[in-house]
Design an enzyme around this catalytic site. Sequence first.
Site, PDB file in Angstrom:
ATOM      1  N   GLY A  69       0.815  -1.219   0.000  1.00 25.68           N
ATOM      2  CA  GLY A  69       0.000   0.000   0.000  1.00 25.68           C
ATOM      3  C   GLY A  69       0.844   1.264   0.000  1.00 25.68           C
ATOM      4  O   GLY A  69       1.917   1.300   0.599  1.00 25.68           O
ATOM      5  N   ARG A  72       1.277  -5.689  -5.008  1.00 27.75           N
ATOM      6  CA  ARG A  72       1.258  -6.603  -3.863  1.00 27.75           C
ATOM      7  C   ARG A  72       1.686  -8.029  -4.222  1.00 27.75           C
ATOM      8  O   ARG A  72       1.362  -8.965  -3.484  1.00 27.75           O
ATOM      9  CB  ARG A  72      -0.139  -6.638  -3.245  1.00 27.75           C
ATOM     10  CG  ARG A  72      -0.535  -5.372  -2.500  1.00 27.75           C
ATOM     11  CD  ARG A  72      -1.659  -5.626  -1.537  1.00 27.75           C
ATOM     12  NE  ARG A  72      -2.137  -4.411  -0.910  1.00 27.75           N
ATOM     13  CZ  ARG A  72      -1.611  -3.901   0.211  1.00 27.75           C
ATOM     14  NH1 ARG A  72      -0.610  -4.503   0.797  1.00 27.75           N
ATOM     15  NH2 ARG A  72      -2.101  -2.795   0.725  1.00 27.75           N
ATOM     16  N   ASP A  97       4.913  -7.560   5.665  1.00 23.98           N
ATOM     17  CA  ASP A  97       4.957  -8.700   4.743  1.00 23.98           C
ATOM     18  C   ASP A  97       6.082  -8.544   3.720  1.00 23.98           C
ATOM     19  O   ASP A  97       6.811  -9.491   3.428  1.00 23.98           O
ATOM     20  CB  ASP A  97       3.613  -8.843   4.014  1.00 23.98           C
ATOM     21  CG  ASP A  97       2.525  -9.363   4.943  1.00 23.98           C
ATOM     22  OD1 ASP A  97       2.850 -10.155   5.847  1.00 23.98           O
ATOM     23  OD2 ASP A  97       1.358  -8.976   4.772  1.00 23.98           O
ATOM     24  N   THR A 119       4.584   1.911   6.011  1.00 21.72           N
ATOM     25  CA  THR A 119       3.158   1.612   6.115  1.00 21.72           C
ATOM     26  C   THR A 119       2.466   2.692   6.940  1.00 21.72           C
ATOM     27  O   THR A 119       2.937   3.054   8.025  1.00 21.72           O
ATOM     28  CB  THR A 119       2.819   0.222   6.709  1.00 21.72           C
ATOM     29  OG1 THR A 119       1.393   0.115   6.781  1.00 21.72           O
ATOM     30  CG2 THR A 119       3.372  -0.059   8.089  1.00 21.72           C
ATOM     31  N   LYS A 128     -26.857  17.512  14.894  1.00 22.28           N
ATOM     32  CA  LYS A 128     -27.951  16.574  14.583  1.00 22.28           C
ATOM     33  C   LYS A 128     -27.504  15.199  14.094  1.00 22.28           C
ATOM     34  O   LYS A 128     -28.351  14.363  13.829  1.00 22.28           O
ATOM     35  CB  LYS A 128     -28.902  17.218  13.566  1.00 22.28           C
ATOM     36  CG  LYS A 128     -28.271  17.579  12.235  1.00 22.28           C
ATOM     37  CD  LYS A 128     -29.318  18.127  11.283  1.00 22.28           C
ATOM     38  CE  LYS A 128     -28.682  18.505   9.961  1.00 22.28           C
ATOM     39  NZ  LYS A 128     -29.595  19.074   9.017  1.00 22.28           N
ATOM     40  N   ARG A 179      -5.041  -1.987   8.639  1.00 22.43           N
ATOM     41  CA  ARG A 179      -5.615  -3.310   8.444  1.00 22.43           C
ATOM     42  C   ARG A 179      -5.751  -4.097   9.740  1.00 22.43           C
ATOM     43  O   ARG A 179      -6.728  -4.795   9.947  1.00 22.43           O
ATOM     44  CB  ARG A 179      -4.754  -4.086   7.445  1.00 22.43           C
ATOM     45  CG  ARG A 179      -5.355  -5.403   7.052  1.00 22.43           C
ATOM     46  CD  ARG A 179      -4.540  -6.090   5.987  1.00 22.43           C
ATOM     47  NE  ARG A 179      -3.160  -6.167   6.362  1.00 22.43           N
ATOM     48  CZ  ARG A 179      -2.146  -6.016   5.522  1.00 22.43           C
ATOM     49  NH1 ARG A 179      -2.367  -5.762   4.272  1.00 22.43           N
ATOM     50  NH2 ARG A 179      -0.913  -6.110   5.938  1.00 22.43           N
TER      51      ARG A 179
HETATM   52  P1  FBP Z   1       0.550  -1.911   3.682  1.00 21.80           P
HETATM   53  O1  FBP Z   1       0.475  -2.810   4.880  1.00 21.80           O
HETATM   54  O2  FBP Z   1       1.003  -2.580   2.449  1.00 21.80           O
HETATM   55  O3  FBP Z   1       1.342  -0.668   3.981  1.00 21.80           O
HETATM   56  O4  FBP Z   1      -0.916  -1.379   3.348  1.00 21.80           O
HETATM   57  C1  FBP Z   1      -1.724  -0.888   4.342  1.00 21.80           C
HETATM   58  C2  FBP Z   1      -3.119  -0.570   3.866  1.00 21.80           C
HETATM   59  O5  FBP Z   1      -3.238   0.792   3.536  1.00 21.80           O
HETATM   60  C3  FBP Z   1      -4.112  -0.959   4.952  1.00 21.80           C
HETATM   61  O6  FBP Z   1      -4.297   0.093   5.866  1.00 21.80           O
HETATM   62  C4  FBP Z   1      -5.331  -1.332   4.163  1.00 21.80           C
HETATM   63  O7  FBP Z   1      -6.120  -2.278   4.830  1.00 21.80           O
HETATM   64  C5  FBP Z   1      -4.761  -1.937   2.914  1.00 21.80           C
HETATM   65  O8  FBP Z   1      -3.507  -1.330   2.726  1.00 21.80           O
HETATM   66  C6  FBP Z   1      -5.612  -1.709   1.702  1.00 21.80           C
HETATM   67  O9  FBP Z   1      -5.100  -2.448   0.646  1.00 21.80           O
HETATM   68  P2  FBP Z   1      -5.208  -2.063  -0.889  1.00 21.80           P
HETATM   69  O10 FBP Z   1      -4.225  -0.988  -1.132  1.00 21.80           O
HETATM   70  O11 FBP Z   1      -4.791  -3.301  -1.592  1.00 21.80           O
HETATM   71  O12 FBP Z   1      -6.611  -1.635  -1.147  1.00 21.80           O
END
Ligand code: FBP
Length: 548
Positions: A78, A142, A173, A200, A239, A249
Amino acid sequence: MKKSALQQARSAYQPKLPQVLKGAVKVVEGRPTQSVADQEEIKKLFPNTYGLPELTFEVAEGGAQGKPLNVGVILSGGQAPGGHNVISGLFDGIKSVNPDSRLYGFLMGPGGFVDHNYIELTSEIIDDYRNTGGFDIIGSGRTKLEKKEQFDKGLEILKELGITALVIIGGDDSNTNAAVLAEYYKQIGAGVQVIGCPKTIDGDLKNDLIETSFGFDTATKVYSEVIGNIQRDCNSAKKYYHFIKLMGRSASHIALECALQTQPTYCIISEEVEEKNLSLNDIIENIAQVIVARANAGMNYGTILIPEGLIEFIPAMKRLIAQLNDLLAEKAAEFGAIDNAAEQRAWIIEHLDKENAEAYASLPEGVARQLSLDRDPHGNVQVSLIETEKLLSEMVGKRLRALKEEGAYTGKFSALHHFFGYEGRCADPSNFDADYCYSLGFNAAQLIEAGVTGYMSSVRKLTLPAAEWVAGGIPVTMMMNMERRHGEMKPVIQKALVKLDGKPFLKFAEQRQNWASGVEFIYPGPIQYFGPTEVCDPTTMTLKYEHE
Ligand code: FBP
């Protein structure tokens, strides 16, 4: 490339470097390291890279010019603000070793490495991306790098380009894969070093020597800005209840940091839910009781922060997901052959044990279905796709209706939903992330020059001014333990979850009752790049409290 006015002004920003990286360095070896757990198994799996010492750089006298370095770089997973600065720091770092050094970027993540898709990163390209957000300079992906065939295929292109070091910028990872790759290349005598960089927004790749992953600072500031804006709207109209899901994640670091910055009405911390063995109904009851009390005080509005990974931390859900992971890995073909959603649901219920089958059957269909969909390449449930904010507000609404019938609630409940994640991942890096990332990249060049492999770039003492930051490297194997993935035990970097006895959580716990019963919102406003240092340069509250 057409640039906004801010981008043009920002490209002139010279990120700050630790003093020690500004000239020649000498490497000081610390004590040999151990993995955080499962030492014997990890040692067996990493015979060539286990137990290496921590490294710290110190200022050296003079310093002759080194040989040119040919380096490859991969952005993995990500996006996180500051990735471009890691690359520009790496570029400037290898050029400072020798101006003839060259940097190659593999395109769209580890897949580009395996498939031999790359570009050479020249100074013209790099200059266009300095201090900008995003990963678009080379793209990210990924693809999981884990098979010998992938390593061998990648080695072909490294040999062809004369690359002797590979920098992998990724989360837990991806850095796990970097460690496996480093071990393999060392074992076969490939002559390629592998260095990791801690990326991250989730903030869960950290320990004593990696104080924070990059991107967490900027992303949480962006989310806090918008939460603050919503809170001001909320306090003006009085309201709505805003149910706000925040990315991250697994760990709740993002939710906790945003709570500390904005003081919402209520914030769930997944790690606490697990520790207290709360059920989904307990969580709903807690929120409903806050809403009832506020209604009694004439307040029918507020903000509720929900960490993205919550579902996996509710103990009953965790057991269910663990069994689902194994079941779907073991019987992938059988499950894949069923093409009707209702039959898939029935098949799953039939194959789970009694307790898990009941938990699965009790979930709203959309959520249950999400849990059975494809895992990401690392075997994770794609929690960002689960609409927890809607699930919770619907259940809270139902509970409040029941309380109203009993005469225990007299308020008005109107809910709005938000999910903040992608909005913050590619923001222009804050000054902190711009400096930290540039330093991590520059430091990675020094680790390459030092000839080491299987290390993660480490820049620490981050609450001090950047000039006083300490730079060095830590062996990736030091962060590992054994965990079950895709139905098998694998060596992986242990995720750093929110510590319930840590200062950031304790500070939050100390104040939350006041936030719930009154209106103590804070409106942090947008990230500032120009202006007084107390406005432009502060680190996160998490880092501040952890260092107090
Ligand atoms: P990384 O662990 O690769 O840094 O990604 C984190 C993240 O942004 C999480 O917060 C989120 O759940 C996930 O990636 C979303 O994945 P994608 O980018 O595949 O939609």
